[in-house]
Design a protein around this motif. Sequence first.
Motif, PDB file in Angstrom:
ATOM      1  N   UNK A   1       0.819  -1.212   0.000  1.00 36.06           N
ATOM      2  CA  UNK A   1       0.000   0.000   0.000  1.00 36.06           C
ATOM      3  C   UNK A   1       0.854   1.265   0.000  1.00 36.06           C
ATOM      4  N   UNK A   2       1.923   1.247   0.782  1.00 29.81           N
ATOM      5  CA  UNK A   2       2.795   2.424   0.832  1.00 29.81           C
ATOM      6  C   UNK A   2       3.512   2.624  -0.502  1.00 29.81           C
ATOM      7  N   UNK A   3       3.970   1.541  -1.117  1.00 27.23           N
ATOM      8  CA  UNK A   3       4.589   1.664  -2.443  1.00 27.23           C
ATOM      9  C   UNK A   3       3.592   2.221  -3.454  1.00 27.23           C
ATOM     10  N   UNK A   4       2.359   1.727  -3.418  1.00 28.77           N
ATOM     11  CA  UNK A   4       1.334   2.230  -4.334  1.00 28.77           C
ATOM     12  C   UNK A   4       1.076   3.708  -4.100  1.00 28.77           C
ATOM     13  N   UNK A   5       1.013   4.106  -2.843  1.00 30.96           N
ATOM     14  CA  UNK A   5       0.774   5.507  -2.499  1.00 30.96           C
ATOM     15  C   UNK A   5       1.916   6.395  -2.971  1.00 30.96           C
ATOM     16  N   UNK A   6       3.106   5.833  -3.035  1.00 35.65           N
ATOM     17  CA  UNK A   6       4.287   6.567  -3.488  1.00 35.65           C
ATOM     18  C   UNK A   6       4.368   6.670  -5.011  1.00 35.65           C
ATOM     19  N   UNK A   7       3.482   5.985  -5.713  1.00 37.56           N
ATOM     20  CA  UNK A   7       3.472   6.067  -7.157  1.00 37.56           C
ATOM     21  C   UNK A   7       4.124   4.903  -7.871  1.00 37.56           C
ATOM     22  N   UNK A   8       4.514   3.870  -7.138  1.00 32.56           N
ATOM     23  CA  UNK A   8       4.994   2.649  -7.790  1.00 32.56           C
ATOM     24  C   UNK A   8       3.785   1.966  -8.432  1.00 32.56           C
ATOM     25  N   UNK A   9       3.864   1.691  -9.707  1.00 31.67           N
ATOM     26  CA  UNK A   9       2.679   1.175 -10.402  1.00 31.67           C
ATOM     27  C   UNK A   9       2.887  -0.188 -11.038  1.00 31.67           C
ATOM     28  N   UNK A  10       3.989  -0.854 -10.683  1.00 29.49           N
ATOM     29  CA  UNK A  10       4.223  -2.205 -11.204  1.00 29.49           C
ATOM     30  C   UNK A  10       4.568  -3.111 -10.033  1.00 29.49           C
ATOM     31  N   UNK A  11       3.606  -3.242  -9.119  1.00 30.61           N
ATOM     32  CA  UNK A  11       3.808  -4.026  -7.906  1.00 30.61           C
ATOM     33  C   UNK A  11       2.734  -5.106  -7.805  1.00 30.61           C
ATOM     34  N   UNK A  12       3.132  -6.218  -7.216  1.00 31.21           N
ATOM     35  CA  UNK A  12       2.228  -7.340  -7.009  1.00 31.21           C
ATOM     36  C   UNK A  12       2.386  -7.846  -5.582  1.00 31.21           C
ATOM     37  N   UNK A  13       1.335  -8.477  -5.086  1.00 33.46           N
ATOM     38  CA  UNK A  13       1.353  -9.095  -3.765  1.00 33.46           C
ATOM     39  C   UNK A  13       1.294 -10.610  -3.924  1.00 33.46           C
ATOM     40  N   UNK A  14       2.266 -11.294  -3.336  1.00 38.29           N
ATOM     41  CA  UNK A  14       2.234 -12.751  -3.264  1.00 38.29           C
ATOM     42  C   UNK A  14       1.515 -13.088  -1.966  1.00 38.29           C
ATOM     43  N   UNK A  15       0.213 -13.334  -2.073  1.00 41.56           N
ATOM     44  CA  UNK A  15      -0.614 -13.499  -0.887  1.00 41.56           C
ATOM     45  C   UNK A  15      -0.194 -14.733  -0.089  1.00 41.56           C
ATOM     46  N   UNK A  16       0.114 -15.814  -0.761  1.00 46.68           N
ATOM     47  CA  UNK A  16       0.547 -17.020  -0.049  1.00 46.68           C
ATOM     48  C   UNK A  16       1.830 -16.812   0.731  1.00 46.68           C
ATOM     49  N   UNK A  17       2.733 -16.034   0.150  1.00 46.63           N
ATOM     50  CA  UNK A  17       3.983 -15.622   0.767  1.00 46.63           C
ATOM     51  C   UNK A  17       4.847 -16.812   1.204  1.00 46.63           C
ATOM     52  N   UNK A  18       5.745 -16.563   2.170  1.00 43.26           N
ATOM     53  CA  UNK A  18       6.741 -17.568   2.542  1.00 43.26           C
ATOM     54  C   UNK A  18       6.104 -18.875   2.998  1.00 43.26           C
TER      55      UNK A  18
END
Length: 269
Positions: A237-254
């Motif tokens: 969310x913070x990256x998106x708010x900063x204007x990063x527009x090529x981000x993804x979330x790996x929901x399953x994660x580690x």
Amino acid sequence: MGKVFKTVEEIQVDQVRFVDARFDLQDKAAGKQAFENGHAPGAVYFDLEQDLSDMASGNGRHPMPSKEQMASLFEGYGLTYDDTIVVYDQGAAPFAPRAWWMLKYAGFPNVYIVNGGVAALEKAVDFTSEVTSYALSTVYFDWQDQLYAPREAVKAIVDGKVVATLLDARAAARYRGEVEPLDKVAGHIPSAKNFDWEQLKEDGMLHANDALRSKVEKNERVVVYCGSGVTASPLYAVLADEGYDNIQLYVGSFSDWITQYDVETGTNE
């Protein structure tokens, strides 16, 4: 993706749909109890484990719900794409960002997080214990699949088939594999960098800082993960708010990764 966080001064409280996402990983009934004790007018409650995760899945500790499960949740509370949706939690926590991300993944165009959480919001609205009922809605979902990285997409990055930066949001000691309080294997996804999401906290709010900006460039493709897709959400969310527009979330994660693949320890910094 545009602005993510709003201060209470920026919220037209009588023209929004509030979502209360408070939760406590140590006391899993606490969030719902807090909602019942008092919440923003008209708010509905999203529980991390009952609503924002599919705990019956084996794909990590807080697995991604199916699209059908998410559609049922959102339509069940009468949400529509015309709504301005404002999500809050206890403040500087990962739970509102998790709910925000899932709403954005489901295509809701106007979703924001109250920066500062309940403490800030209570200064702007009178909390109530009255629970509002909503008629079911019908939403023709425009799923934003580009926001989500499944395990196979992460494996392609690790194997060098796709160029992207994996960013681990856990504490540095967990990332390096020195301690692991929750998962059966210690370490991190191979090639990942580390940025502890706790570094985003400042006076009960979440903010980007120079350490984060120096970690990843805005033109990079970034996939964020953590232990179970929860604490990576504020980093996203913070990256998106900063204007990063090529981000993804790996929901399953580690916790999902280790069910199929090896890890590494140490650091890539």
